[in-house]
Design a protein around this motif. Structure first.
Motif, PDB file in Angstrom:
ATOM      1  N   ALA A  34       0.832  -1.211   0.000  1.00 44.37           N
ATOM      2  CA  ALA A  34       0.000   0.000   0.000  1.00 44.37           C
ATOM      3  C   ALA A  34       0.865   1.260   0.000  1.00 44.37           C
ATOM      4  CB  ALA A  34      -0.940   0.003   1.203  1.00 44.37           C
ATOM      5  N   ARG A  35       1.910   1.255   0.788  1.00 43.06           N
ATOM      6  CA  ARG A  35       2.787   2.436   0.866  1.00 43.06           C
ATOM      7  C   ARG A  35       3.540   2.665  -0.449  1.00 43.06           C
ATOM      8  NH1 ARG A  35       4.750   5.539   5.531  1.00 43.06           N
ATOM      9  NH2 ARG A  35       6.812   6.296   4.993  1.00 43.06           N
ATOM     10  N   ILE A  36       3.975   1.575  -1.081  1.00 43.99           N
ATOM     11  CA  ILE A  36       4.651   1.695  -2.374  1.00 43.99           C
ATOM     12  C   ILE A  36       3.680   2.236  -3.418  1.00 43.99           C
ATOM     13  CG2 ILE A  36       5.751   0.401  -4.256  1.00 43.99           C
ATOM     14  CD1 ILE A  36       7.534   0.803  -1.716  1.00 43.99           C
ATOM     15  N   CYS A  37       2.476   1.689  -3.457  1.00 48.20           N
ATOM     16  CA  CYS A  37       1.467   2.175  -4.417  1.00 48.20           C
ATOM     17  C   CYS A  37       1.157   3.647  -4.177  1.00 48.20           C
ATOM     18  CB  CYS A  37       0.196   1.346  -4.314  1.00 48.20           C
ATOM     19  SG  CYS A  37       0.372  -0.327  -4.963  1.00 48.20           S
ATOM     20  N   GLU A  38       1.012   4.038  -2.927  1.00 44.90           N
ATOM     21  CA  GLU A  38       0.735   5.436  -2.610  1.00 44.90           C
ATOM     22  C   GLU A  38       1.877   6.337  -3.086  1.00 44.90           C
ATOM     23  OE1 GLU A  38      -0.827   8.166   1.096  1.00 44.90           O
ATOM     24  OE2 GLU A  38       0.193   6.284   1.553  1.00 44.90           O
ATOM     25  N   ALA A  39       3.116   5.900  -2.893  1.00 50.91           N
ATOM     26  CA  ALA A  39       4.272   6.688  -3.336  1.00 50.91           C
ATOM     27  C   ALA A  39       4.266   6.831  -4.855  1.00 50.91           C
ATOM     28  CB  ALA A  39       5.570   6.033  -2.865  1.00 50.91           C
ATOM     29  N   PHE A  40       3.977   5.741  -5.571  1.00 48.20           N
ATOM     30  CA  PHE A  40       3.933   5.796  -7.028  1.00 48.20           C
ATOM     31  C   PHE A  40       2.806   6.698  -7.519  1.00 48.20           C
ATOM     32  CE2 PHE A  40       6.088   1.403  -7.698  1.00 48.20           C
ATOM     33  CZ  PHE A  40       7.331   1.985  -7.555  1.00 48.20           C
ATOM     34  N   ILE A  41       1.645   6.610  -6.884  1.00 46.69           N
ATOM     35  CA  ILE A  41       0.511   7.455  -7.285  1.00 46.69           C
ATOM     36  C   ILE A  41       0.820   8.921  -7.015  1.00 46.69           C
ATOM     37  CG2 ILE A  41      -1.898   8.034  -6.789  1.00 46.69           C
ATOM     38  CD1 ILE A  41      -2.333   4.980  -6.383  1.00 46.69           C
ATOM     39  N   MET A  42       1.436   9.204  -5.882  1.00 47.22           N
ATOM     40  CA  MET A  42       1.816  10.588  -5.576  1.00 47.22           C
ATOM     41  C   MET A  42       2.834  11.106  -6.587  1.00 47.22           C
ATOM     42  SD  MET A  42       2.006  10.513  -1.398  1.00 47.22           S
ATOM     43  CE  MET A  42       2.787  12.102  -1.312  1.00 47.22           C
ATOM     44  N   ALA A  43       3.808  10.278  -6.953  1.00 46.67           N
ATOM     45  CA  ALA A  43       4.813  10.686  -7.939  1.00 46.67           C
ATOM     46  C   ALA A  43       4.152  10.968  -9.288  1.00 46.67           C
ATOM     47  CB  ALA A  43       5.886   9.607  -8.082  1.00 46.67           C
ATOM     48  N   GLY A  44       3.219  10.115  -9.682  1.00 48.02           N
ATOM     49  CA  GLY A  44       2.494  10.329 -10.940  1.00 48.02           C
ATOM     50  C   GLY A  44       1.648  11.580 -10.902  1.00 48.02           C
ATOM     51  N   SER A  45       1.015  11.828  -9.774  1.00 47.62           N
ATOM     52  CA  SER A  45       0.200  13.028  -9.618  1.00 47.62           C
ATOM     53  C   SER A  45       1.072  14.282  -9.710  1.00 47.62           C
ATOM     54  CB  SER A  45      -0.532  12.985  -8.277  1.00 47.62           C
ATOM     55  OG  SER A  45      -1.275  14.157  -8.064  1.00 47.62           O
ATOM     56  N   ASP A  46       2.227  14.245  -9.072  1.00 51.00           N
ATOM     57  CA  ASP A  46       3.156  15.382  -9.142  1.00 51.00           C
ATOM     58  C   ASP A  46       3.644  15.608 -10.567  1.00 51.00           C
ATOM     59  OD1 ASP A  46       2.894  15.792  -6.415  1.00 51.00           O
ATOM     60  OD2 ASP A  46       4.812  14.836  -5.909  1.00 51.00           O
ATOM     61  N   ALA A  47       3.973  14.508 -11.263  1.00 52.76           N
ATOM     62  CA  ALA A  47       4.434  14.628 -12.655  1.00 52.76           C
ATOM     63  C   ALA A  47       3.326  15.200 -13.538  1.00 52.76           C
ATOM     64  CB  ALA A  47       4.892  13.272 -13.181  1.00 52.76           C
ATOM     65  N   TYR A  48       2.096  14.775 -13.310  1.00 52.03           N
ATOM     66  CA  TYR A  48       0.974  15.299 -14.096  1.00 52.03           C
ATOM     67  C   TYR A  48       0.788  16.794 -13.833  1.00 52.03           C
ATOM     68  CZ  TYR A  48      -3.615  16.136 -15.992  1.00 52.03           C
ATOM     69  OH  TYR A  48      -4.660  16.663 -16.702  1.00 52.03           O
ATOM     70  N   LYS A  49       0.937  17.203 -12.585  1.00 52.66           N
ATOM     71  CA  LYS A  49       0.806  18.631 -12.256  1.00 52.66           C
ATOM     72  C   LYS A  49       1.862  19.456 -12.977  1.00 52.66           C
ATOM     73  CE  LYS A  49      -1.185  17.743  -7.741  1.00 52.66           C
ATOM     74  NZ  LYS A  49      -0.903  17.650  -6.294  1.00 52.66           N
ATOM     75  N   ARG A  50       3.054  18.902 -13.171  1.00 50.17           N
ATOM     76  CA  ARG A  50       4.132  19.615 -13.861  1.00 50.17           C
ATOM     77  C   ARG A  50       3.990  19.554 -15.379  1.00 50.17           C
ATOM     78  NH1 ARG A  50       7.018  16.635 -10.302  1.00 50.17           N
ATOM     79  NH2 ARG A  50       7.876  15.342 -11.967  1.00 50.17           N
ATOM     80  N   GLN A  51       3.634  18.369 -15.905  1.00 46.21           N
ATOM     81  CA  GLN A  51       3.675  18.146 -17.349  1.00 46.21           C
ATOM     82  C   GLN A  51       2.304  18.068 -18.005  1.00 46.21           C
ATOM     83  OE1 GLN A  51       6.132  14.714 -18.123  1.00 46.21           O
ATOM     84  NE2 GLN A  51       7.501  15.246 -16.453  1.00 46.21           N
ATOM     85  N   GLY A  52       1.266  17.898 -17.220  1.00 48.47           N
ATOM     86  CA  GLY A  52      -0.094  17.858 -17.749  1.00 48.47           C
ATOM     87  C   GLY A  52      -0.361  16.685 -18.671  1.00 48.47           C
ATOM     88  N   THR A  53      -1.143  16.959 -19.692  1.00 47.09           N
ATOM     89  CA  THR A  53      -1.607  15.935 -20.619  1.00 47.09           C
ATOM     90  C   THR A  53      -0.462  15.179 -21.276  1.00 47.09           C
ATOM     91  OG1 THR A  53      -3.627  17.163 -21.007  1.00 47.09           O
ATOM     92  CG2 THR A  53      -3.015  15.563 -22.682  1.00 47.09           C
TER      93      THR A  53
END
Length: 69
Positions: A34-53
């Motif tokens: 669960a913690r690994i998945c949460e870290a990956f999802i947070m990293a993806g969310s941060d990348a999306y905020k920076r790079q968008g679509t």
């Protein structure tokens, strides 16, 4: 940074290969799946905020998922 309150669940299906990969990472890192998945999802969310679509289309392309325009 203060810890976030965990107040809901997120449930989804993944391939057996991806599950094994995440479980192996969790063991190697001494963390829960669960913690690994949460870290990956947070990293993806941060990348999306920076790079968008651009980021999302790249990742969806790796999944073989079509996007709607």
């Amino acid at each position: 940074m203060a810890p976030m309150k965990k107040d809901t669940r997120l449930t989804f299906r993944v391939s057996s290969d991806l599950k094994r990969d995440v479980e192996a990472i969790a063991v190697r890192e001494g963390q829960s799946v669960a913690r690994i998945c949460e870290a990956f999802i947070m990293a993806g969310s941060d990348a999306y905020k920076r790079q968008g679509t651009k980021f999302l289309r790249l990742m969806l392309g790796r999944l073989g998922t079509k996007t709607t325009d």
